[in-house]
Design a protein around this motif. Structure first.
Motif: not given
Length: 152
Positions: A77-102
């Motif tokens: 969950x914290x990794x997903x939040x950090x990826x979402x907070x990082x500005x950009x679209x690629x990191x937002x897409x990478x946050x989705x699997x992290x949210x699913x794992x959380x």
């Protein structure tokens, strides 16, 4: 290892390129709104996951249970939040699997030793606490163990 360094250097450039393409597609205003919205959303997610993990970790430890599943869920969950907070679209897409794992690990940790195979399981039987473990025949006893301090 050099490939990892190149990827770490290229990641901000890829994020910048994705924001430029988004700005060309939908406009500068909407792009800035997206960056601000995901930044606030990511910080809220980090805060919520951090406090939630801390509270669930306290509950697990008070119940004398293994906190492994809680730590896994909180980490994702914290990794997903950090990826979402990082500005950009690629990191937002990478946050989705992290949210699913959380969310996948979130339900774990409710029973004794549930959701995690790390460490021994503990059970209460009346006034006794039973700790699962392994015993092998041929291990030295207390008297035969030369590294053990002698009782006086």
């Amino acid at each position: 290892m050099p490939l990892l360094r190149i990827l770490l250097l290229a990641f901000p450039l890829i994020e910048l390129a994705s924001l430029i393409l988004l700005g060309q597609a939908v406009g500068v205003g909407w792009t800035l709104f997206w960056v601000l919205f995901t930044g606030v959303l990511g910080l809220m997610l980090i805060q919520r996951q951090g406090w939630g993990m801390f509270q669930r970790l306290q509950q697990q430890m008070l119940a004398n249970r293994n906190p492994g599943a809680v730590l896994k869920s909180g980490m994702w969950g914290v990794l997903a939040g950090a990826l979402i907070a990082f500005p950009g679209l690629v990191s937002d897409v990478l946050a989705v699997p992290c949210l699913i794992m959380a969310l996948r690990h979130r339900g774990g940790g409710s029973g004794p030793g549930a959701g995690s195979d790390e460490g021994p399981r503990t059970y209460r039987h009346g006034e006794y606490t039973i700790i699962e473990g392994e015993w092998q025949a041929g291990e030295p006893s207390r008297e035969q163990d030369p590294s053990r301090l002698r009782d006086r």
